[in-house]
Write a protein that holds these residues in place. Structure first.
Motif, PDB file in Angstrom:
ATOM      1  N   SER A   1       0.879  -1.841   0.472  1.00 57.34           N
ATOM      2  CA  SER A   1      -0.100   0.200   0.072  1.00 57.34           C
ATOM      3  C   SER A   1       0.761   1.089  -0.483  1.00 57.34           C
ATOM      4  CB  SER A   1      -0.639   0.001   1.243  1.00 57.34           C
ATOM      5  OG  SER A   1      -0.209   0.122   2.625  1.00 57.34           O
ATOM      6  N   GLY A   2       2.268   0.965   0.120  1.00 57.72           N
ATOM      7  CA  GLY A   2       3.011   2.212   0.220  1.00 57.72           C
ATOM      8  C   GLY A   2       3.339   2.468   1.539  1.00 57.72           C
ATOM      9  N   LYS A   3       3.157   1.827   2.526  1.00 54.63           N
ATOM     10  CA  LYS A   3       2.609   2.464   4.101  1.00 54.63           C
ATOM     11  C   LYS A   3       3.885   1.729   4.977  1.00 54.63           C
ATOM     12  CE  LYS A   3       0.088   6.018   3.666  1.00 54.63           C
ATOM     13  NZ  LYS A   3      -1.321   5.537   3.153  1.00 54.63           N
ATOM     14  N   PRO A   4       4.493   2.584   5.455  1.00 55.58           N
ATOM     15  CA  PRO A   4       6.152   1.312   5.888  1.00 55.58           C
ATOM     16  C   PRO A   4       4.882   0.496   7.047  1.00 55.58           C
ATOM     17  CG  PRO A   4       5.136   3.897   7.344  1.00 55.58           C
ATOM     18  CD  PRO A   4       4.832   3.651   6.275  1.00 55.58           C
ATOM     19  N   ARG A   5       5.947  -0.388   7.349  1.00 56.75           N
ATOM     20  CA  ARG A   5       5.715  -1.449   8.287  1.00 56.75           C
ATOM     21  C   ARG A   5       5.553  -1.774   9.707  1.00 56.75           C
ATOM     22  NH1 ARG A   5       9.724  -6.534   6.766  1.00 56.75           N
ATOM     23  NH2 ARG A   5      10.446  -5.899   8.678  1.00 56.75           N
ATOM     24  N   ILE A   6       4.864  -2.166  10.456  1.00 56.34           N
ATOM     25  CA  ILE A   6       4.940  -2.157  11.600  1.00 56.34           C
ATOM     26  C   ILE A   6       5.460  -3.007  12.220  1.00 56.34           C
ATOM     27  CG2 ILE A   6       3.743  -2.058  14.104  1.00 56.34           C
ATOM     28  CD1 ILE A   6       1.860  -0.126  12.973  1.00 56.34           C
ATOM     29  N   ASP A   7       6.890  -3.838  12.789  1.00 54.46           N
ATOM     30  CA  ASP A   7       7.292  -4.693  13.374  1.00 54.46           C
ATOM     31  C   ASP A   7       7.107  -5.230  14.067  1.00 54.46           C
ATOM     32  OD1 ASP A   7       9.258  -4.316  11.077  1.00 54.46           O
ATOM     33  OD2 ASP A   7      10.238  -2.865  11.679  1.00 54.46           O
ATOM     34  N   SER A   8       6.976  -4.245  15.219  1.00 57.62           N
ATOM     35  CA  SER A   8       6.435  -4.637  16.293  1.00 57.62           C
ATOM     36  C   SER A   8       5.180  -4.032  17.499  1.00 57.62           C
ATOM     37  CB  SER A   8       7.289  -5.227  17.261  1.00 57.62           C
ATOM     38  OG  SER A   8       7.532  -4.392  18.042  1.00 57.62           O
TER      39      SER A   8
ATOM     40  N   SER B   1      -6.995   8.862  20.800  1.00 55.76           N
ATOM     41  CA  SER B   1      -8.082   8.977  19.583  1.00 55.76           C
ATOM     42  C   SER B   1      -7.786   7.972  18.361  1.00 55.76           C
ATOM     43  CB  SER B   1      -8.934  10.343  19.586  1.00 55.76           C
ATOM     44  OG  SER B   1      -7.169  10.826  18.005  1.00 55.76           O
ATOM     45  N   PRO B   2      -8.797   8.021  17.832  1.00 55.05           N
ATOM     46  CA  PRO B   2      -8.568   7.291  16.176  1.00 55.05           C
ATOM     47  C   PRO B   2      -7.941   7.743  15.266  1.00 55.05           C
ATOM     48  CG  PRO B   2     -10.970   6.848  17.335  1.00 55.05           C
ATOM     49  CD  PRO B   2     -10.399   8.055  18.031  1.00 55.05           C
ATOM     50  N   THR B   3      -7.277   9.249  15.471  1.00 57.15           N
ATOM     51  CA  THR B   3      -7.033   9.988  14.512  1.00 57.15           C
ATOM     52  C   THR B   3      -5.414   9.557  14.954  1.00 57.15           C
ATOM     53  OG1 THR B   3      -8.314  11.464  14.592  1.00 57.15           O
ATOM     54  CG2 THR B   3      -6.765  11.896  13.689  1.00 57.15           C
ATOM     55  N   ASP B   4      -4.972   9.006  16.034  1.00 57.99           N
ATOM     56  CA  ASP B   4      -3.745   9.194  16.274  1.00 57.99           C
ATOM     57  C   ASP B   4      -3.455   7.277  16.025  1.00 57.99           C
ATOM     58  OD1 ASP B   4      -3.558  11.726  17.620  1.00 57.99           O
ATOM     59  OD2 ASP B   4      -3.795  10.511  19.764  1.00 57.99           O
ATOM     60  N   SER B   5      -3.928   6.612  16.149  1.00 57.39           N
ATOM     61  CA  SER B   5      -4.184   5.287  15.680  1.00 57.39           C
ATOM     62  C   SER B   5      -4.166   5.344  14.484  1.00 57.39           C
ATOM     63  CB  SER B   5      -4.654   4.109  16.552  1.00 57.39           C
ATOM     64  OG  SER B   5      -6.282   4.617  16.150  1.00 57.39           O
ATOM     65  N   ILE B   6      -4.803   5.842  13.411  1.00 56.60           N
ATOM     66  CA  ILE B   6      -4.851   5.618  12.395  1.00 56.60           C
ATOM     67  C   ILE B   6      -3.458   6.633  11.188  1.00 56.60           C
ATOM     68  CG2 ILE B   6      -5.928   6.872  10.323  1.00 56.60           C
ATOM     69  CD1 ILE B   6      -8.358   6.613  11.275  1.00 56.60           C
ATOM     70  N   ASN B   7      -2.457   7.636  12.389  1.00 56.45           N
ATOM     71  CA  ASN B   7      -1.524   7.955  11.980  1.00 56.45           C
ATOM     72  C   ASN B   7      -0.338   7.348  11.761  1.00 56.45           C
ATOM     73  OD1 ASN B   7      -2.975   9.740  10.340  1.00 56.45           O
ATOM     74  ND2 ASN B   7      -2.766  11.125  12.743  1.00 56.45           N
ATOM     75  N   LEU B   8      -0.701   6.307  12.888  1.00 58.64           N
ATOM     76  CA  LEU B   8       0.560   5.065  13.338  1.00 58.64           C
ATOM     77  C   LEU B   8       0.179   3.751  12.610  1.00 58.64           C
ATOM     78  CD1 LEU B   8       0.094   5.715  17.347  1.00 58.64           C
ATOM     79  CD2 LEU B   8       2.053   6.923  16.118  1.00 58.64           C
ATOM     80  N   GLY B   9      -0.286   3.941  11.508  1.00 61.20           N
ATOM     81  CA  GLY B   9      -0.717   2.119  10.570  1.00 61.20           C
ATOM     82  C   GLY B   9      -1.619   1.864  12.151  1.00 61.20           C
ATOM     83  N   ILE B  10      -2.303   2.291  12.785  1.00 65.35           N
ATOM     84  CA  ILE B  10      -2.989   0.758  13.276  1.00 65.35           C
ATOM     85  C   ILE B  10      -4.212   0.641  12.704  1.00 65.35           C
ATOM     86  CG2 ILE B  10      -4.193   0.051  15.347  1.00 65.35           C
ATOM     87  CD1 ILE B  10      -1.496   2.032  16.506  1.00 65.35           C
ATOM     88  N   GLY B  11      -5.371   0.042  12.146  1.00 64.55           N
ATOM     89  CA  GLY B  11      -6.285  -0.432  11.320  1.00 64.55           C
ATOM     90  C   GLY B  11      -7.776  -0.946  12.374  1.00 64.55           C
ATOM     91  N   MET B  12      -8.381  -1.360  12.230  1.00 62.13           N
ATOM     92  CA  MET B  12      -9.310  -1.612  13.057  1.00 62.13           C
ATOM     93  C   MET B  12     -11.431  -2.096  12.042  1.00 62.13           C
ATOM     94  SD  MET B  12     -10.425  -1.562  17.329  1.00 62.13           S
ATOM     95  CE  MET B  12     -11.531  -2.318  17.801  1.00 62.13           C
ATOM     96  N   ILE B  13     -10.952  -4.081  12.897  1.00 64.43           N
ATOM     97  CA  ILE B  13     -12.964  -3.720  12.210  1.00 64.43           C
ATOM     98  C   ILE B  13     -13.175  -3.759  13.577  1.00 64.43           C
ATOM     99  CG2 ILE B  13     -13.728  -5.693  10.752  1.00 64.43           C
ATOM    100  CD1 ILE B  13     -11.722  -5.455   9.022  1.00 64.43           C
ATOM    101  N   HIS B  14     -14.462  -3.316  13.683  1.00 63.90           N
ATOM    102  CA  HIS B  14     -14.910  -3.373  14.717  1.00 63.90           C
ATOM    103  C   HIS B  14     -16.221  -4.849  14.921  1.00 63.90           C
ATOM    104  CE1 HIS B  14     -13.254   0.022  16.804  1.00 63.90           C
ATOM    105  NE2 HIS B  14     -13.690   0.757  14.888  1.00 63.90           N
ATOM    106  N   GLN B  15     -16.293  -5.252  16.059  1.00 66.80           N
ATOM    107  CA  GLN B  15     -16.997  -6.074  15.770  1.00 66.80           C
ATOM    108  C   GLN B  15     -18.360  -5.783  15.218  1.00 66.80           C
ATOM    109  OE1 GLN B  15     -17.212  -8.078  20.236  1.00 66.80           O
ATOM    110  NE2 GLN B  15     -18.432  -9.466  19.900  1.00 66.80           N
ATOM    111  N   HIS B  16     -18.867  -4.727  16.238  1.00 63.58           N
ATOM    112  CA  HIS B  16     -20.012  -4.104  15.124  1.00 63.58           C
ATOM    113  C   HIS B  16     -19.844  -3.261  13.976  1.00 63.58           C
ATOM    114  CE1 HIS B  16     -21.943  -5.641  19.066  1.00 63.58           C
ATOM    115  NE2 HIS B  16     -20.837  -5.032  19.316  1.00 63.58           N
ATOM    116  N   PHE B  17     -20.450  -3.312  13.059  1.00 66.81           N
ATOM    117  CA  PHE B  17     -19.665  -2.825  11.674  1.00 66.81           C
ATOM    118  C   PHE B  17     -19.795  -1.047  11.779  1.00 66.81           C
ATOM    119  CE2 PHE B  17     -19.720  -6.567   8.508  1.00 66.81           C
ATOM    120  CZ  PHE B  17     -18.585  -7.198   9.214  1.00 66.81           C
ATOM    121  N   MET B  18     -18.962  -0.242  11.578  1.00 65.47           N
ATOM    122  CA  MET B  18     -18.886   0.823  11.623  1.00 65.47           C
ATOM    123  C   MET B  18     -18.437   1.400  10.066  1.00 65.47           C
ATOM    124  SD  MET B  18     -18.354   2.341  14.900  1.00 65.47           S
ATOM    125  CE  MET B  18     -17.318   2.318  16.375  1.00 65.47           C
TER     126      MET B  18
END
Ligand SMILES: Nc1ncnc2c1ncn2[C@@H]1O[C@H](COP(=O)(O)OP(=O)(O)OP(=O)(O)O)[C@@H](O)[C@H]1O
Ligand SMILES: [Mg+2]
Lengths: 515, 310
Positions: free
Chosen positions: A9-16, A84-101
């Motif tokens: 996707s062109g984005k950097p990897r998260i090693d851990s 906030s989600p803005t922070d996590s998105i910027n860090l490269g974290i995504g989430m698929i929620h138990q109840h769809f968003m």
């Protein structure tokens, strides 16, 4: 693991990503108690635990929706602050929620573009977004039409949007909170193909599921939460399904419930050539005839969207029957109002329990009497009898192991699986004559699944007639006396238990008559 | 006598004033549309309009500048919107009730200020008619559409702008998402609070202009409670228009046309009891609302306060 530090996707990897000592308290609940957890690029790490163990809470903390009371999060070894989600998105974290968003009234492209800067300044750039969606879809083999409206799509397709949303934002780490609970087996297979591709490319994935065979199939490591505490982490190669089950529940769990020998009785519910329409262009019912006897479980097998929902709606009075007749204990109930059908002791465990089975802003105790609230012992002369309501709630909470701080807790604050249990407890405990159970164990942990299956069998023993609608063939095979396979709104065949094999059912479900 | 109603001049008169009378409804309803699309019901429109009408009139009268009057009305509306936003977004107040509170505040406050600062009803020279070159010379059509004051033209332009903003911009996408599923918007990093603050303040500002259009562009007076329910009709028009700017436009026009007809009936002395005539637009609103209701779904999160569950 791939060499490159850059994802397709062109984005950097998260090693851990590492969680250290995460603690989260809610009023009356210690949801996470000094939890340690980590995930690395290129692996799928499963997070297991019973309903209410604290899995979603832990993941929402990582995604910035909850703020931990204690503990820290390290990304590539460095502490990060996620508020906030803005922070996590910027860090490269995504989430698929138990109840769809998702926003049902918007298109796929609009849902993906939401909240992102646009290449056209203040104007939306949906064409560019659509193009990029198709590129990503191509890389990961996700079939999707960017211009479709979300409400028109199946659950499986909606989930693909969620994955695309995360990938589009450059998620290098993806949290999947019970992604398979609502999928058909075929859709699960498709999801796993995508997940394998993602790990091969260097994504890190966290996978939550109650289905142990999935965990064994797709994950490299597995961690177990119990009552908010981390019990341990193991490589999946060193465990079996049975090990995991025992480890998670803390006791031996059996997988095959004992059906016992039950003599079936008179016909309780009879459908004669029932026809009805449908939503969204999927087939309604095109002349369905079924007899369900006292003391019998009739399984309805089929790929979702072939008329299962319409069948349940038609019998319970929620959908207009356009032809044919439904009889309950010799009384014609065709197109009677739902309340009158309920009065005749027909219980319904709806598929979408959050929407159709309960009121989120009511307390647990209130939800547990929704069906009987106007009758003794819960009310008299129009006044509620709070004492009886409360003791009923106490009894059901104990019997069904509902994990809740109190019976006064609002239903929406319970964990996903415990919300399900409220509905199950209410519907099963009123000694019904007939039960329509749609996907009754969806989202439940193994202990609860076992319990609900036992309860259905117990009802059968007491002479209740049960329709079991399920996409889980194992469940159908384990519980049903006869199995009706439904395809495009018609019953293909009714197979007795002794003759039912997954192969035979599979063919029928695909609309093929094996001659 | 009845036949007098159907002369060409009268017909043009009815249509022309219908186009003109739609102005305050348009400003207020478009503002309300933004609010409701983001999930906020503002029942305080009427109060915001009254204060806006008074402010515009008072400022225009004392400074001699109509534009300063409009600006002042916008500021007053925006401040009321800000207060409304604080109460609904931060304090999670029940929107219906707090809206009525703001209505009563605007009603009482405009009345009080009027008595303390003006005392008697006066008039101003309102915005003049501006004929659009060439177009206003077309017989009939010119008088109906192209010979109005600037605030009338502005109202129709606003419909177009609102449609564009809601459907073609990022901001519009956020507004629509926040009104349908705020949890989803929040999980993508969209600030639900910011979006709602924006729409509520915008709604207040436009209600202020709606008030100004009454007091310094259409009627050119200020009287106590001069809106007499117009702000509530504006809210109803949003439902009528199915939360779409062009739907709102049709509703506003329909309503103002019937209103205009009703006025002309009285002016011409047609033998219909004036009470019945005055009732016409309202009866029509109710009938049309009943007929159109439930065809289009309201924004799912309408009136629901948003709070991240923690
Ligand atoms: N917003 C909230 N307010 C109060 N209590 C909450 C809230 N969210 C979760 N809890 C409580 O925290 C505990 C953990 O819930 P969580 O949703 O994390 O469980 P889970 O492991 O995801 O379960 P499931 O498998 O049923 O989804 C539960 O006891 C639940 O009642
Ligand atoms: Mg959960």
């Amino acid at each position: 693991m791939p060499e490159s530090n850059i994802l397709p996707s062109g984005k950097p990897r998260i090693d851990s990503l590492e969680l250290r000592g995460i603690t989260k308290r809610f009023p009356g609940v210690l949801a996470n108690d000094h939890v340690n957890f980590d995930v690395k690029a290129g692996e799928v790490h499963a997070l297991l635990g019973e309903n209410g163990a604290g899995k979603s809470t832990l993941m929402k903390t990582v995604y910035g929706l909850y703020h931990p009371d204690e503990g820290e999060i390290l990304l590539n070894g460095k502490p990060v602050h996620i508020s906030s989600p803005t922070d996590s998105i910027n860090l490269g974290i995504g989430m698929i929620h138990q109840h769809f968003m998702l926003v049902p009234s918007l298109t796929v492209a609009e849902n993906v573009a939401l909240g992102l800067p646009s290449s056209r300044g203040p104007l939306t750039d949906l064409d560019a977004v659509s193009k990029r969606i198709l590129e990503l879809a191509d890389i990961y083999g996700l079939r999707i039409d960017p211009s479709a409206y979300v409400w028109q799509l199946s659950v499986g397709q909606q989930q693909r949007i969620e994955i695309i949303k995360a990938l589009y934002r450059g998620a290098a780490l993806l949290i999947l909170d019970e992604p398979t609970a609502v999928l058909t087996p075929q859709e699960v297979d498709e999801l796993f193909v995508i997940m394998r591709q993602m790990t091969k490319d260097g994504h890190a994935l966290i996978f939550i599921s109650h289905k142990l065979h999935e965990v064994v199939e797709i994950c490299q490591r597995v961690s177990v939460l119990r009552d908010g505490r981390m019990i341990g982490t193991r490589p999946t190669s060193e465990t079996t399904k049975q090990d995991l089950a025992n480890w998670m529940v803390g006791r031996e769990v059996g997988f095959t419930p004992d059906r016992g020998n039950v003599q079936r009785g008179e016909v309780r519910l009879k459908l004669e050539n029932v026809q009805c329409g449908s939503d969204r262009g999927t087939p309604g019912l095109r002349g369905v005839s079924l007899d369900i006897h006292s003391g019998e479980i009739l399984g309805i097998a089929g790929v979702s969207g072939n008329g299962q929902r319409e069948l349940a709606d038609a019998v319970t009075g929620l959908r207009k029957i356009t032809g044919g007749k439904v009889t309950l204990e010799n009384a014609d109930i065709t197109n009677l109002p739902p309340a009158e059908i309920t009065e005749r002791m027909l219980s319904y465990i709806p598929e979408e329990r959050m929407r159709d089975g309960m009121i989120k802003d009511f307390t647990v105790a209130e939800n547990m009497i929704l069906r009987e609230h106007h009758k003794e012992p819960y009310s008299r002369y129009g006044f509620l009898n709070l004492k009886n309501i409360s003791s009923n709630a106490d009894m059901l909470i104990k019997k069904f192991h509902v994990k809740t701080p109190s019976q006064e807790t609002l239903a929406k604050n319970l964990s996903g699986g415990n919300i399900q249990k409220i509905v199950l407890a209410r519907e099963i405990s009123r000694s019904p004559r007939v039960i329509i159970a749609a996907q009754p164990t969806r989202g439940l942990d193994i202990g609860a699944t076992e319990y609900v299956r036992e309860q259905l069998l117990e009802q059968r023993k007491q002479g209740t007639a049960i329709i079991l609608i399920s996409e889980d063939l194992d469940e159908i095979l384990a519980l049903s006396d006869r199995i009706a396979v439904i395809y495009e709104g018609s019953v293909m065949d009714i197979v007795p238990r002794s003759e039912a094999t997954p192969q035979r059912l599979g063919l029928l479900m695909a609309g093929v008559h094996p001659e | 006598m009845i036949s007098e109603l159907f002369t060409m001049t009268v017909l043009i008169g009815i249509l022309s004033s219908g186009v003109r009378l739609a102005t305050p409804y348009l400003y207020a309803s478009i503002g309300e549309t933004f609010g409701q699309r983001s999930g906020v019901l503002n029942l305080g429109v009427e109060g915001q309009m009254l204060l806006g009408a008074f402010t515009a009139f008072y400022v225009a009268m004392n400074t001699g500048s109509l534009w300063l009057g409009v600006l002042a009305a916008m500021i007053v509306g925006a401040v009321m919107g800000l207060a409304m936003a604080f109460v609904t977004v931060n304090l999670h107040a029940q929107q219906g009730i707090s809206g009525i509170g703001f209505y009563l505040f605007g009603l009482g406050m405009s009345d009080l200020l009027f008595q303390k600062m003006m005392g008697t009803v006066r008039t101003v020279q309102g915005f003049p008619k501006i004929g659009i070159p060439f177009l206003s010379d077309i017989p009939g059509i010119g008088d109906i559409f192209f010979n109005h004051n600037i605030l009338v033209y502005g109202a129709y332009l606003l419909v177009l702008v609102a449609w564009f903003v809601l459907n073609k911009t990022n901001l519009g996408l956020k507004i629509r998402a926040v009104g349908e599923n705020p949890d989803a918007a929040d999980s993508l990093g969209v600030s639900v609070a910011r979006v709602r603050y924006f729409t509520i303040i915008l709604g207040g500002t436009l209600s202020g202009v709606a008030g100004a259009s009454l007091s310094i562009a259409l009627l050119n007076v200020f009287q106590q409670n001069m809106t007499s329910g117009l702000g509530f009709i504006a809210v109803a028009l949003v439902y009528f228009g199915a939360w779409r700017p062009f739907g709102v436009l049709i509703g506003a026009l329909l309503f103002s046309m019937v209103n205009s007809l009703q006025l002309w009936i009285q002016v011409l002395g047609v033998p219909i009891p004036s009470e019945i005539a005055v009732m016409m637009p309202y009866v029509l609103t109710i009938l049309v609302l009943v007929a159109t209701v439930s065809k289009v779904r309201a924004p799912s999160a309408l009136t629901k306060p948003f709070e991240r569950e923690e």
